[in-house]
Design a protein around this motif. Structure first.
Motif, PDB file in Angstrom:
ATOM      1  N   LEU A  44       0.881  -1.232   0.136  1.00  0.00           N
ATOM      2  CA  LEU A  44      -0.039   0.122  -0.043  1.00  0.00           C
ATOM      3  C   LEU A  44       0.707   1.166   0.192  1.00  0.00           C
ATOM      4  O   LEU A  44       1.723   1.612   0.708  1.00  0.00           O
ATOM      5  N   PHE A  45       0.597   2.144  -1.096  1.00  0.00           N
ATOM      6  CA  PHE A  45       1.308   3.337  -1.023  1.00  0.00           C
ATOM      7  C   PHE A  45       1.041   4.421   0.092  1.00  0.00           C
ATOM      8  O   PHE A  45       1.949   4.882   0.680  1.00  0.00           O
ATOM      9  N   THR A  46      -0.173   4.069   0.753  1.00  0.00           N
ATOM     10  CA  THR A  46      -0.481   5.244   2.079  1.00  0.00           C
ATOM     11  C   THR A  46       0.311   4.646   3.067  1.00  0.00           C
ATOM     12  O   THR A  46       1.005   5.601   4.178  1.00  0.00           O
ATOM     13  N   ASP A  47       0.760   3.573   3.176  1.00  0.00           N
ATOM     14  CA  ASP A  47       1.552   3.012   4.416  1.00  0.00           C
ATOM     15  C   ASP A  47       2.843   3.281   4.440  1.00  0.00           C
ATOM     16  O   ASP A  47       3.707   3.828   5.267  1.00  0.00           O
ATOM     17  N   VAL A  48       3.433   3.180   3.261  1.00  0.00           N
ATOM     18  CA  VAL A  48       4.812   3.672   3.186  1.00  0.00           C
ATOM     19  C   VAL A  48       5.166   4.978   3.280  1.00  0.00           C
ATOM     20  O   VAL A  48       6.082   5.443   3.949  1.00  0.00           O
ATOM     21  N   GLN A  49       4.120   5.743   2.969  1.00  0.00           N
ATOM     22  CA  GLN A  49       4.049   7.125   3.266  1.00  0.00           C
ATOM     23  C   GLN A  49       4.161   7.581   4.521  1.00  0.00           C
ATOM     24  O   GLN A  49       4.861   8.274   5.168  1.00  0.00           O
ATOM     25  N   GLU A  50       3.267   6.897   5.235  1.00  0.00           N
ATOM     26  CA  GLU A  50       3.096   7.046   6.986  1.00  0.00           C
ATOM     27  C   GLU A  50       4.584   6.663   7.583  1.00  0.00           C
ATOM     28  O   GLU A  50       4.822   7.508   8.520  1.00  0.00           O
ATOM     29  N   ILE A  51       5.038   5.677   7.043  1.00  0.00           N
ATOM     30  CA  ILE A  51       6.212   5.295   7.796  1.00  0.00           C
ATOM     31  C   ILE A  51       7.571   6.387   7.630  1.00  0.00           C
ATOM     32  O   ILE A  51       8.155   6.885   8.249  1.00  0.00           O
ATOM     33  N   LEU A  52       7.360   6.937   6.326  1.00  0.00           N
ATOM     34  CA  LEU A  52       8.385   7.738   5.932  1.00  0.00           C
ATOM     35  C   LEU A  52       8.299   9.194   6.463  1.00  0.00           C
ATOM     36  O   LEU A  52       9.245   9.882   6.729  1.00  0.00           O
ATOM     37  N   LYS A  53       6.981   9.509   6.852  1.00  0.00           N
ATOM     38  CA  LYS A  53       6.591  10.798   7.739  1.00  0.00           C
ATOM     39  C   LYS A  53       7.369  10.937   8.750  1.00  0.00           C
ATOM     40  O   LYS A  53       7.537  11.746   9.496  1.00  0.00           O
ATOM     41  N   GLN A  54       8.078   9.733   9.475  1.00  0.00           N
ATOM     42  CA  GLN A  54       8.561   9.640  10.655  1.00  0.00           C
ATOM     43  C   GLN A  54       9.915   9.956  10.639  1.00  0.00           C
ATOM     44  O   GLN A  54      10.825  10.072  11.677  1.00  0.00           O
ATOM     45  N   PHE A  55      10.603   9.937   9.242  1.00  0.00           N
ATOM     46  CA  PHE A  55      11.898  10.214   9.259  1.00  0.00           C
ATOM     47  C   PHE A  55      12.342  11.438   8.075  1.00  0.00           C
ATOM     48  O   PHE A  55      13.370  11.852   8.298  1.00  0.00           O
ATOM     49  N   ILE A  56      11.484  11.654   7.335  1.00  0.00           N
ATOM     50  CA  ILE A  56      11.986  12.787   6.255  1.00  0.00           C
ATOM     51  C   ILE A  56      11.432  14.254   6.797  1.00  0.00           C
ATOM     52  O   ILE A  56      10.200  14.230   6.848  1.00  0.00           O
ATOM     53  N   PRO A  57      12.227  15.036   6.848  1.00  0.00           N
ATOM     54  CA  PRO A  57      11.837  16.557   7.284  1.00  0.00           C
ATOM     55  C   PRO A  57      10.800  17.037   6.293  1.00  0.00           C
ATOM     56  O   PRO A  57      10.993  16.667   5.080  1.00  0.00           O
ATOM     57  N   LYS A  58      10.247  18.170   6.596  1.00  0.00           N
ATOM     58  CA  LYS A  58       8.973  18.565   5.857  1.00  0.00           C
ATOM     59  C   LYS A  58       9.610  19.504   4.562  1.00  0.00           C
ATOM     60  O   LYS A  58       8.839  19.931   3.874  1.00  0.00           O
ATOM     61  N   ASP A  59      10.840  19.750   4.824  1.00  0.00           N
ATOM     62  CA  ASP A  59      11.525  20.640   3.694  1.00  0.00           C
ATOM     63  C   ASP A  59      11.928  19.864   2.264  1.00  0.00           C
ATOM     64  O   ASP A  59      12.266  20.252   1.352  1.00  0.00           O
ATOM     65  N   HIS A  60      11.793  18.594   2.504  1.00  0.00           N
ATOM     66  CA  HIS A  60      11.909  17.657   1.312  1.00  0.00           C
ATOM     67  C   HIS A  60      10.632  16.730   0.880  1.00  0.00           C
ATOM     68  O   HIS A  60      10.014  16.537   2.006  1.00  0.00           O
ATOM     69  N   PRO A  61      10.255  16.591  -0.415  1.00  0.00           N
ATOM     70  CA  PRO A  61       9.166  15.656  -0.605  1.00  0.00           C
ATOM     71  C   PRO A  61       9.543  14.273  -0.248  1.00  0.00           C
ATOM     72  O   PRO A  61      10.760  13.888  -0.257  1.00  0.00           O
ATOM     73  N   ILE A  62       8.623  13.373   0.193  1.00  0.00           N
ATOM     74  CA  ILE A  62       8.794  12.135   0.617  1.00  0.00           C
ATOM     75  C   ILE A  62       9.053  11.311  -0.964  1.00  0.00           C
ATOM     76  O   ILE A  62       9.607  10.317  -1.203  1.00  0.00           O
ATOM     77  N   VAL A  63       7.875  11.565  -1.674  1.00  0.00           N
ATOM     78  CA  VAL A  63       7.569  11.014  -3.061  1.00  0.00           C
ATOM     79  C   VAL A  63       7.096  12.007  -3.847  1.00  0.00           C
ATOM     80  O   VAL A  63       6.065  12.890  -3.421  1.00  0.00           O
ATOM     81  N   GLN A  64       7.072  11.708  -5.276  1.00  0.00           N
ATOM     82  CA  GLN A  64       6.399  12.409  -6.015  1.00  0.00           C
ATOM     83  C   GLN A  64       5.352  11.592  -6.988  1.00  0.00           C
ATOM     84  O   GLN A  64       5.997  10.431  -7.139  1.00  0.00           O
ATOM     85  N   VAL A  65       4.148  12.158  -7.285  1.00  0.00           N
ATOM     86  CA  VAL A  65       3.442  11.214  -8.289  1.00  0.00           C
ATOM     87  C   VAL A  65       2.821  12.040  -9.321  1.00  0.00           C
ATOM     88  O   VAL A  65       2.720  13.307  -9.327  1.00  0.00           O
ATOM     89  N   LYS A  66       3.292  11.442 -10.473  1.00  0.00           N
ATOM     90  CA  LYS A  66       3.000  11.936 -12.058  1.00  0.00           C
ATOM     91  C   LYS A  66       1.732  11.328 -12.508  1.00  0.00           C
ATOM     92  O   LYS A  66       1.763  10.289 -12.915  1.00  0.00           O
ATOM     93  N   ASN A  67       0.825  12.134 -13.074  1.00  0.00           N
ATOM     94  CA  ASN A  67      -0.429  11.540 -13.581  1.00  0.00           C
ATOM     95  C   ASN A  67      -0.117  11.527 -15.068  1.00  0.00           C
ATOM     96  O   ASN A  67       0.978  11.876 -15.822  1.00  0.00           O
ATOM     97  N   SER A  68      -1.123  10.976 -15.875  1.00  0.00           N
ATOM     98  CA  SER A  68      -1.011  10.643 -17.332  1.00  0.00           C
ATOM     99  C   SER A  68      -0.854  12.058 -18.047  1.00  0.00           C
ATOM    100  O   SER A  68      -0.374  12.135 -19.332  1.00  0.00           O
ATOM    101  N   LYS A  69      -1.324  13.397 -17.340  1.00  0.00           N
ATOM    102  CA  LYS A  69      -1.322  14.665 -18.005  1.00  0.00           C
ATOM    103  C   LYS A  69       0.178  15.144 -17.827  1.00  0.00           C
ATOM    104  O   LYS A  69       0.333  16.334 -18.248  1.00  0.00           O
ATOM    105  N   GLY A  70       0.923  14.620 -17.038  1.00  0.00           N
ATOM    106  CA  GLY A  70       2.373  15.120 -16.707  1.00  0.00           C
ATOM    107  C   GLY A  70       2.416  16.085 -15.497  1.00  0.00           C
ATOM    108  O   GLY A  70       3.195  16.646 -15.178  1.00  0.00           O
ATOM    109  N   GLU A  71       1.180  16.040 -14.843  1.00  0.00           N
ATOM    110  CA  GLU A  71       0.821  16.699 -13.696  1.00  0.00           C
ATOM    111  C   GLU A  71       1.486  16.172 -12.604  1.00  0.00           C
ATOM    112  O   GLU A  71       1.308  14.718 -12.399  1.00  0.00           O
TER     113      GLU A  71
END
Length: 499
Positions: free
Chosen positions: A276-303
């Protein structure tokens, strides 16, 4: 044909068309301008589920606003022609499901799949506390059912299945032409039943025969341990997959280790196929400071959407991540974030390489489409799909960790050669014997090593490898692999922790 009958079939097809071509046809109709494509997709899916309760006019309007008349008329026309004129008696439901499967096949994406009601009911087991089967995460690679990783402690792991093994047959029946979920249903079965797999392993010329007794597979995903290295206490958290309870269980385990006074942490995602994508995010939120993205997600439009934590700073102790070729998907999200956004070392071997995100879309009748909607990118914007993530500290396990089970029909003898002999030689070497060559040629030195091994383990001393000799070799190698003293990757991860 009654309009409700025709359009009830077409709406199922339309639910696939949304996003399948990468254009989110008609999504504006189902959501506000500021909604994400995923939110609009959920809106459209909800409308589709209630389709049967709409009037005929409402059905027509719904469909026309979703995709326009031209394409729908063509699909509707094909459906009507086949249903009304085909020589063979045609089941309407089979036509609909065939159309869905055909559209998904055109994507050439092994992760986008359709599950009918029956299949979906069986696969709902995988998010429960346990299920029955062999215990392995699989994917479709080049139209072959491929092991991503066996689950820790499962029959699949016990039998020696490894990442990238390709399953060709199940109990003598070929899997060719089956989709992933049809194939997996053949592999699964009740606890205590036996299944025989024919497996193609990279680097091995002949397919392997692997017998496995199915069992109950618990979905416990968090395991902890502690080690003392040069007077310092290190905590170890192994994550075997990312399921619904993983983030919660990880937080509990980490809190306990911190309360116990750890001075460093190793996160082990070896053999972890993701989840699950949500669970790995919750784990990473305990280690990565807020000034860096944890992960980026790109959709079919390039957004691109970026996900952040809300913590101010990193932990006050060092962390390393240990990974291998069985670490995939969510495991790679974790590894990529910990290195690029956290600056932590990655120890082990290159990961599997799955850089896409799927979303399950209910079809309203119990069936589901799992569709690839997004790419995920590392904090620095790298897409690792089919590339994997390279470790910062590369460490392979000893060669005997990678040996294959050997099926003996006729004894292996002097002056023969082949992959089976090569595996035997690697096992002998790993157990401290001297087979001489390890290239698969049964040399005089190999014969002498076999004789010595047989003599020391109360076997008939023949210098030939029969089923009993091969079985004893495999038994001792498995025992050695499981001995943590031989785990070079974990040892290095702990060493790097306190450098």
């Amino acid at each position: 044909m009654n309009i409700k009958t025709r359009y009830a079939a077409l709406i199922v097809i339309l639910a696939v068309l949304i996003g399948a071509a990468g254009s989110y046809i008609g999504m504006q109709y189902f959501g506000a301008e500021n909604e994400t494509p995923a939110e609009r997709l959920a809106n459209a899916s909800e409308k589709a589920e209630n389709f049967g309760s709409l009037s005929e006019e409402e059905q027509k309007e719904f469909i026309e606003k979703m995709a326009g008349n031209k394409n729908l008329k063509k699909v509707d026309q094909a459906f009507s022609i086949i249903k009304s004129n085909a020589l063979k008696d045609v089941d309407q439901q089979q036509l609909v499901e065939g159309a869905i499967q055909g559209m998904l096949d055109t994507l050439e994406d092994p992760y986008s799949v359709y599950m009918d009601k029956k299949t979906m009911e069986q696969f709902n087991q995988t998010i429960e506390s346990s299920f029955q089967g062999i215990g392995a995460e699989v994917s479709m690679v080049n139209d072959k059912v491929t092991i991503v990783a066996p689950i820790k402690g499962s029959p699949a792991e016990e039998a020696g299945l490894k990442p990238n093994d390709q399953i060709l047959k199940v109990d003598g029946e070929s899997l060719e032409g089956l989709d992933l979920y049809e194939a997996v249903l053949k592999i699964r079965g009740e606890k205590g039943s036996e299944v025989t797999l024919k497996v193609d392993r990279p680097g091995v010329s002949e397919p392997l025969k692997v017998d496995i007794v199915r069992d109950k597979i618990p979905l416990e995903t968090i395991y902890t341990d502690t080690k003392t290295i040069e007077g310092k206490k290190a905590g170890i958290i192994e994550i075997t997959s990312f399921s619904e309870e993983t983030a919660k269980d990880f937080k509990k385990a980490l809190t306990k280790l911190e309360n116990d006074g750890i001075e460093g942490l190793v996160i082990d995602v070896r053999g972890n196929p993701g989840g699950l994508f949500t669970d790995v995010q919750e784990i990473l939120k305990q280690f990565i400071p807020k000034d860096h993205p944890i992960v980026q997600v790109k959709n079919s439009k390039g957004e691109v959407s970026k996900y952040f934590s809300d913590i101010e700073s990193k932990k006050d102790y060092p962390i390393t991540v240990v990974m291998d070729e069985g670490s995939a998907s969510a495991s790679e999200i974790l590894a990529g974030a910990m290195h690029e956004a956290g600056g932590y070392e990655l120890v082990g071997t290159k990961t599997f390489g799955k850089g896409t995100v799927q979303q399950t879309i209910p079809m309203g009748d119990g069936s589901t489409i799992k569709l690839t909607l997004f790419k995920w990118l590392t904090p620095e914007g790298n897409w690792i799909h089919e590339k994997g993530i390279e470790p910062t500290v590369k460490v392979k396990q000893p060669d005997y960790f990678y040996t294959s089970p050997v099926e003996i029909e006729e004894p292996l003898t002097y002056n023969n050669n082949g992959d089976k002999i090569k595996s035997i030689q690697e096992m002998l070497k790993g157990l401290g014997y001297s087979p001489g060559r390890t290239d698969g040629y049964f040399s005089e030195e190999t014969k002498e090593a076999v004789e010595t091994f047989q003599s020391e383990h109360q076997l008939n001393v023949t210098g030939e490898v029969d089923a009993k000799t091969a079985g004893k070799l495999e038994e001792l190698i498995v025992k050695k692999v499981r001995d943590e003293e031989n785990d070079r990757q974990m040892k290095k991860a702990l060493e790097v922790l306190f450098q």
